[in-house]
Design an enzyme around this catalytic site. Structure first.
Site, PDB file in Angstrom:
ATOM      1  N   CYS A 312       0.786  -1.249   0.000  1.00  0.00           N
ATOM      2  CA  CYS A 312       0.000   0.000   0.000  1.00  0.00           C
ATOM      3  C   CYS A 312       0.815   1.295   0.000  1.00  0.00           C
ATOM      4  CB  CYS A 312      -1.038   0.003   1.114  1.00  0.00           C
ATOM      5  SG  CYS A 312      -0.378  -0.230   2.766  1.00  0.00           S
ATOM      6  N   ARG A 342      10.121  -9.950  -0.168  1.00  0.00           N
ATOM      7  CA  ARG A 342      10.764  -9.798   1.143  1.00  0.00           C
ATOM      8  C   ARG A 342      11.905 -10.777   1.249  1.00  0.00           C
ATOM      9  NH1 ARG A 342       5.648  -8.718   5.233  1.00  0.00           N
ATOM     10  NH2 ARG A 342       4.826  -7.093   3.909  1.00  0.00           N
ATOM     11  N   GLU A 344      13.438 -13.112   3.187  1.00  0.00           N
ATOM     12  CA  GLU A 344      12.919 -13.771   4.387  1.00  0.00           C
ATOM     13  C   GLU A 344      13.948 -14.562   5.180  1.00  0.00           C
ATOM     14  OE1 GLU A 344      10.288 -13.602   6.092  1.00  0.00           O
ATOM     15  OE2 GLU A 344       8.648 -12.856   4.842  1.00  0.00           O
ATOM     16  N   ARG A 353       5.885 -19.266   3.274  1.00  0.00           N
ATOM     17  CA  ARG A 353       6.787 -18.154   3.612  1.00  0.00           C
ATOM     18  C   ARG A 353       7.797 -18.056   2.488  1.00  0.00           C
ATOM     19  NH1 ARG A 353       7.802 -14.859   7.690  1.00  0.00           N
ATOM     20  NH2 ARG A 353       6.183 -15.803   8.960  1.00  0.00           N
ATOM     21  N   GLU A 361      -4.227  -6.237  -2.335  1.00  0.00           N
ATOM     22  CA  GLU A 361      -4.149  -5.256  -1.242  1.00  0.00           C
ATOM     23  C   GLU A 361      -5.359  -4.332  -1.348  1.00  0.00           C
ATOM     24  OE1 GLU A 361      -1.911  -4.965   1.224  1.00  0.00           O
ATOM     25  OE2 GLU A 361      -2.014  -2.875   1.882  1.00  0.00           O
ATOM     26  N   ASP A 426      -4.897 -10.038  12.617  1.00  0.00           N
ATOM     27  CA  ASP A 426      -4.413 -11.124  11.754  1.00  0.00           C
ATOM     28  C   ASP A 426      -5.460 -12.216  11.678  1.00  0.00           C
ATOM     29  OD1 ASP A 426      -1.978 -10.153  11.012  1.00  0.00           O
ATOM     30  OD2 ASP A 426      -0.801 -11.421  12.372  1.00  0.00           O
ATOM     31  N   GLU A 439      -0.681 -17.201   9.451  1.00  0.00           N
ATOM     32  CA  GLU A 439      -1.336 -15.909   9.189  1.00  0.00           C
ATOM     33  C   GLU A 439      -1.584 -15.833   7.691  1.00  0.00           C
ATOM     34  OE1 GLU A 439       1.215 -12.470   9.738  1.00  0.00           O
ATOM     35  OE2 GLU A 439      -0.121 -11.516   8.289  1.00  0.00           O
ATOM     36  N   ASN A 442      -4.611 -10.051   6.728  1.00  0.00           N
ATOM     37  CA  ASN A 442      -4.809  -9.137   7.852  1.00  0.00           C
ATOM     38  C   ASN A 442      -5.767  -8.016   7.469  1.00  0.00           C
ATOM     39  OD1 ASN A 442      -3.270  -7.372   6.280  1.00  0.00           O
ATOM     40  ND2 ASN A 442      -1.412  -7.677   7.455  1.00  0.00           N
ATOM     41  N   CYS A 468      -6.026  -0.818   5.666  1.00  0.00           N
ATOM     42  CA  CYS A 468      -5.654  -1.678   4.548  1.00  0.00           C
ATOM     43  C   CYS A 468      -5.784  -3.131   4.975  1.00  0.00           C
ATOM     44  CB  CYS A 468      -4.251  -1.375   4.039  1.00  0.00           C
ATOM     45  SG  CYS A 468      -2.942  -1.866   5.154  1.00  0.00           S
ATOM     46  N   ARG A 475      -0.907 -17.797   0.741  1.00  0.00           N
ATOM     47  CA  ARG A 475      -1.304 -18.162   2.105  1.00  0.00           C
ATOM     48  C   ARG A 475      -2.709 -18.774   2.121  1.00  0.00           C
ATOM     49  NH1 ARG A 475       1.820 -15.309   6.222  1.00  0.00           N
ATOM     50  NH2 ARG A 475       3.954 -15.452   5.477  1.00  0.00           N
TER      51      ARG A 475
END
Ligand code: SER
Ligand code: ZN
Length: 509
Positions: A312, A342, A344, A353, A361, A426, A439, A442, A468, A475
Site C-alpha cells: 500500500c 521480502r 525472508e 513463507r 491489497e 491477523d 497468518e 490481515n 488496509c 497463504r
C-alpha cells in the site's frame, strides 16, 4: 535520563567588535542567561538544568561561546535563541552575523542503560564511551545539523532503544478475537510437498520463489473470484495499479525507512545506458559463461529504493498533499497488479513463507468513523467467506500493527499506544500437518499515520484515517489445501466448481 550538553561555537561576524559592541554583547549574554534561556522552562526545574553561556571570548570578528545545559534550553537551542536576540542589537554597530561554526559539542547521558546497550554507530557520533550508567560522546555536526535538531533526534533514538530493550523480551502483542472452532479436516500432509508431487508448482531459481503451474493458478484465480464477488464488489472497491518499484521517498514517508533494511530487495540502475559502457560485461559472459557480477556492481547507481514490500505505501503519492472533498469519501480501492518481495532469510518454507508473493491489497481512507466502518464490514464478509465458503478452521487476533513491526518498532505499552481501534487484526488458519497457525491475511486500521506521512487532508477538517487489508494468495492456498487436501472431491462444492478440473498441461518424460 540525565542529560548534559557542552557546546563551543564560533559566531563569525562581518566586522570586528568595537569596545562598545563588545560591551553590548557581554550585557546581552548576561541578560540571556538570566531571562531568555528561562523562557518556557517549567517552574521548579533546577537552575543547573537550564542552558547558560558560561564563556565568551572576543577575537577580532569572532566570538566564541561556550554553552552548557542540562535537559532544558539545551545548549544548541540556547545558541540559536541567542543568535536571534543579538542580530538586531549588533545591527546598530553595523556588525552582522555571517556564520556559525561548531568547534566542539559533547553530550553526557546518565541513567539506566540495558546490559546489551550498543552505542549507535553513526558518522557524527565520535569518541563515544559507555560504562555503567554513563554514555558520553562528541557530536561532529555543523550548525545546520544543530538547527535540524539532529542532537535531539539522536537522544530520542537512544531513549527509544533503551525502552525497546526493556520491553523486548515480552514478544509481540497477540490477543485472540475470534475462533471458528474445528472444521472437517481431510488431509494431514504438507500442501507444498503434495503440490510439487503432483506437478502443480516448481521451485524457481531464486530463493523463496515458485513457478505456479496452471493447477495452482486455478486455485489462485478461484480465490480471487471469491474476493471480487464477495468482498470487493459488494463493498464497492475500485481497482487501481500501485507501482511495484518503491523509491526511498515513499518509504521515508511511510516509516519503512526506519527499519525495513534487512528484508528489502534493493533496486539499482545502470550508471549509463550506453551500450559501449556495457559491452565487455556481455562479452565476459559470452566467453566465460559467467555473469561478471563484481564488475556490474561498479557500474550501477543506487540503490534507488526497493521492490514492493508492503504494497500500500506506493499508493499514497496519488493523494499526497491533497485535500479530499467530503463527497468522495470514503475512498475504497484495491491493487492486484504485482508481486511483493521480502528477503525472508531462514524463515522460508514451502509456499507459505516466500521471498516473492502475490497479494490483493485493499485500501480505504476517510474520516475515522468511515475507516472503522469499512474495517468492520470487511471483518463481517471475511468471516462469512472463511466459515461458509472455504469452511476453514481459523481464528483472528489483534496483533502488533504491521506498520510498527515493519519499522522495527516494539510495542512499549499495550496495543499501539494510540488506544481504541487502531491496529492490525491477523487471520490465522490451522495447519494440521505442522499443528501450527498460519497468518493468511490481515485487516488494519492505520489511523492517521499515512495521511499524516503523505500530508493528506479532508475538506471538513476531520482527521483523515486509513486502513488496509492484505490478502495473500499463496497463504490462502496453503491454508485451504493443508486442511482440505488436493482432491477436489473433498472440497466445499462452490470452491470445487470455481477451480474446475486441474489442468495438467505438461508431461515430462
Ligand atoms: N500493507 C499491509 C502489510 O504489509 C497489508 O498488506 O501487511
Ligand atoms: Zn497495506
Amino acid at each position: 535520563m540525565q542529560l548534559h550538553f557542552r557546546l563551543e561555537a564560533e559566531l563569525r561576524f562581518s566586522a570586528p567588535f568595537t569596545r562598545e559592541a563588545e560591551a553590548a554583547c557581554t550585557e546581552l549574554i548576561a541578560e540571556a542567561n538570566r531571562v531568555l534561556f528561562f523562557k518556557g522552562v517549567p517552574k521548579g526545574v533546577e537552575t543547573g538544568e537550564v542552558g547558560q553561556i558560561v564563556g565568551a571570548e572576543f577575537a577580532d570578528q569572532v566570538v566564541t561561546l561556550t554553552i552548557e545545559s542540562g535537559a532544558y534550553t539545551r545548549a544548541h537551542d540556547a545558541l540559536f535563541r541567542f543568535r536571534k536576540q543579538i542580530a538586531p542589537k549588533l545591527g546598530k554597530f553595523r556588525i552582522g552575523i555571517r556564520e556559525i561554526a561548531v568547534r566542539h559539542f559533547s553530550v553526557t547521558m546518565r541513567g539506566r542503560f540495558p546490559e546489551n546497550f550498543r552505542v549507535p554507530q553513526l558518522p557524527f557520533i565520535q569518541n563515544a564511551s559507555f560504562a555503567g550508567d554513563t554514555f558520553s560522546f562528541d557530536f561532529a555536526v555543523t550548525a545546520a545539523d544543530l538547527e535540524n535538531r539532529i542532537p535531539d533526534r539522536f537522544i530520542r533514538l537512544v531513549e527509544e532503544k533503551i525502552e525497546a530493550a526493556a520491553y523486548g523480551g515480552k514478544g509481540e502483542h497477540w490477543e485472540l478475537i475470534f475462533e471458528s472452532g474445528p472444521k472437517p479436516r481431510h488431509f494431514g500432509g504438507d500442501p507444498t510437498a503434495e503440490m510439487i508431487q503432483r506437478g502443480w508448482i516448481k521451485h524457481a531459481p531464486a530463493r523463496g520463489q515458485w513457478i505456479f503451474g496452471p493447477q495452482a493458478v486455478q486455485l489462485f484465480r478461484a480465490f480471487e473470484t471469491i474476493v471480487m464477488e464477495e468482498i470487493i464488489q459488494p463493498l464497492g472497491f475500485s481497482e487501481m495499479i500501485f507501482p511495484k518499484m518503491v523509491p526511498w521517498e515513499v518509504w521515508m514517508r511511510s516509516g519503512h525507512a526506519k527499519g525495513v533494511y534487512p528484508e528489502i530487495y534493493y533496486i539499482c540502475t545502470p550508471k549509463t545506458r550506453d551500450p559501449a559502457y556495457w559491452e565487455d560485461i556481455g562479452d565476459y559472459f559470452k566467453v566465460t559463461g559467467e555473469v561478471w557480477v563484481d564488475e556490474i556492481r561498479k557500474r550501477i547507481d543506487g540503490p534507488i529504493g526497493g521492490m514492493c514490500y508492503a504494497q500500500c505505501p506506493p499508493f499514497w503519492p496519488f493523494v499526497q498533499g491533497e485535500t479530499l472533498a467530503n463527497d468522495c469519501l470514503p475512498i475504497r480501492v484495491f491493487d492486484r497488479s504485482g508481486t511483493s518481495h521480502r528477503y525472508e532469510s531462514g524463515g522460508i518454507h514451502g509456499i507459505e513463507r516466500v521471498d516473492e508473493f502475490h497479494r490483493i491489497e485493499i485500501l480505504w481512507l476517510g474520516t475515522p468513523e468511515q475507516t472503522v466502518e469499512t474495517a468492520d464490514r470487511l471483518h463481517e464478509v471475511y468471516t462469512r467467506v472463511f466459515c461458509d465458503l472455504l469452511e476453514l478452521e481459523w481464528r483472528s487476533a489483534k496483533v502488533t500493527p504491521w506498520f510498527m513491526a515493519q519499522e522495527g518498532m516494539v510495542e512499549t505499552d499495550t496495543g499501539c499506544g494510540c488506544g481504541g481501534r487502531i491496529g492490525t487484526t491477523d487471520y490465522e488458519a490451522f495447519l494440521p500437518y505442522s499443528t501450527s497457525w498460519l497468518e493468511f491475511q490481515n485487516v488494519s486500521i492505520n489511523g492517521d499515520k499515512y495521511p499524516k506521512g503523505f500530508n493528506v487532508k479532508i475538506q471538513s477538517g476531520s482527521d483523515c484515517w486509513s486502513g488496509c487489508s492484505g490478502i495473500g494468495l499463496e497463504r490462502w492456498t496453503a491454508a485451504f489445501l493443508a486442511q482440505k487436501g488436493l482432491d477436489a472431491g473433498q472440497w466445499p462444492e462452490k470452491i470445487a466448481k470455481l477451480v474446475g478440473e486441474p489442468k495438467n498441461l505438461f508431461k515430462f518424460l
